[in-house]
Design a protein around this motif. Structure first.
Motif, PDB file in Angstrom:
ATOM      1  N   UNK A  20       0.813  -1.213   0.000  1.00 39.06           N
ATOM      2  CA  UNK A  20       0.000   0.000   0.000  1.00 39.06           C
ATOM      3  C   UNK A  20       0.854   1.275   0.000  1.00 39.06           C
ATOM      4  N   UNK A  21       2.100   1.186   0.439  1.00 36.31           N
ATOM      5  CA  UNK A  21       2.982   2.361   0.495  1.00 36.31           C
ATOM      6  C   UNK A  21       3.199   2.941  -0.898  1.00 36.31           C
ATOM      7  N   UNK A  22       3.534   2.094  -1.860  1.00 35.57           N
ATOM      8  CA  UNK A  22       3.815   2.577  -3.214  1.00 35.57           C
ATOM      9  C   UNK A  22       2.547   3.007  -3.947  1.00 35.57           C
ATOM     10  N   UNK A  23       1.405   2.570  -3.476  1.00 32.73           N
ATOM     11  CA  UNK A  23       0.140   2.915  -4.116  1.00 32.73           C
ATOM     12  C   UNK A  23      -0.468   4.186  -3.535  1.00 32.73           C
ATOM     13  N   UNK A  24       0.188   4.720  -2.523  1.00 32.17           N
ATOM     14  CA  UNK A  24      -0.272   5.938  -1.849  1.00 32.17           C
ATOM     15  C   UNK A  24      -1.735   5.843  -1.399  1.00 32.17           C
ATOM     16  N   UNK A  25      -2.042   4.699  -0.834  1.00 31.82           N
ATOM     17  CA  UNK A  25      -3.382   4.459  -0.305  1.00 31.82           C
ATOM     18  C   UNK A  25      -3.312   4.460   1.212  1.00 31.82           C
ATOM     19  N   UNK A  26      -4.441   4.682   1.863  1.00 31.07           N
ATOM     20  CA  UNK A  26      -4.446   4.544   3.328  1.00 31.07           C
ATOM     21  C   UNK A  26      -4.111   3.104   3.716  1.00 31.07           C
ATOM     22  N   UNK A  27      -3.485   2.936   4.853  1.00 30.55           N
ATOM     23  CA  UNK A  27      -3.102   1.588   5.261  1.00 30.55           C
ATOM     24  C   UNK A  27      -4.323   0.759   5.635  1.00 30.55           C
ATOM     25  N   UNK A  28      -4.255  -0.529   5.319  1.00 34.79           N
ATOM     26  CA  UNK A  28      -5.328  -1.431   5.751  1.00 34.79           C
ATOM     27  C   UNK A  28      -5.137  -1.772   7.227  1.00 34.79           C
TER      28      UNK A  28
END
Length: 89
Positions: A20-28
């Motif tokens: 998720x870090x490289x996708x710039x999404x909130x963490x699950x």
């Protein structure tokens, strides 16, 4: 005896980011990261069989490292938590 002492002093550091870090999404939630983290730990532990395994992480990595360290088949010598989220919101 000298060879054994040398192997105990060797250090290998393996770093990784959760997807998720490289996708710039909130963490699950942490529970969703355990399998990813555990798979990496098992590969590294198998590669360095006679070395102590020390898990370390910052924030979510700390939390998941603690969860992974309690899994069957993971024999962590220590867990280092940097910025561990001690408060559940």
């Amino acid at each position: 005896m000298h060879q054994q002492a040398d192997s105990l002093n060797a250090v290998e550091v393996v770093t990784f980011d959760y997807p998720y870090i490289s996708q710039r999404k909130p963490h699950p939630k942490a529970e969703k990261l355990i399998e990813f983290h555990s798979d990496i730990v098992k590969i590294i532990a198998a590669k360095y069989l006679h070395h102590p395994l020390i898990l370390a992480g910052k924030s979510m990595g700390s939390r998941v490292s603690c969860m992974v360290a309690t899994e069957n088949g993971i024999w962590a010598s220590a867990v280092v938590c940097l910025g561990y989220p001690l408060k559940v919101c």
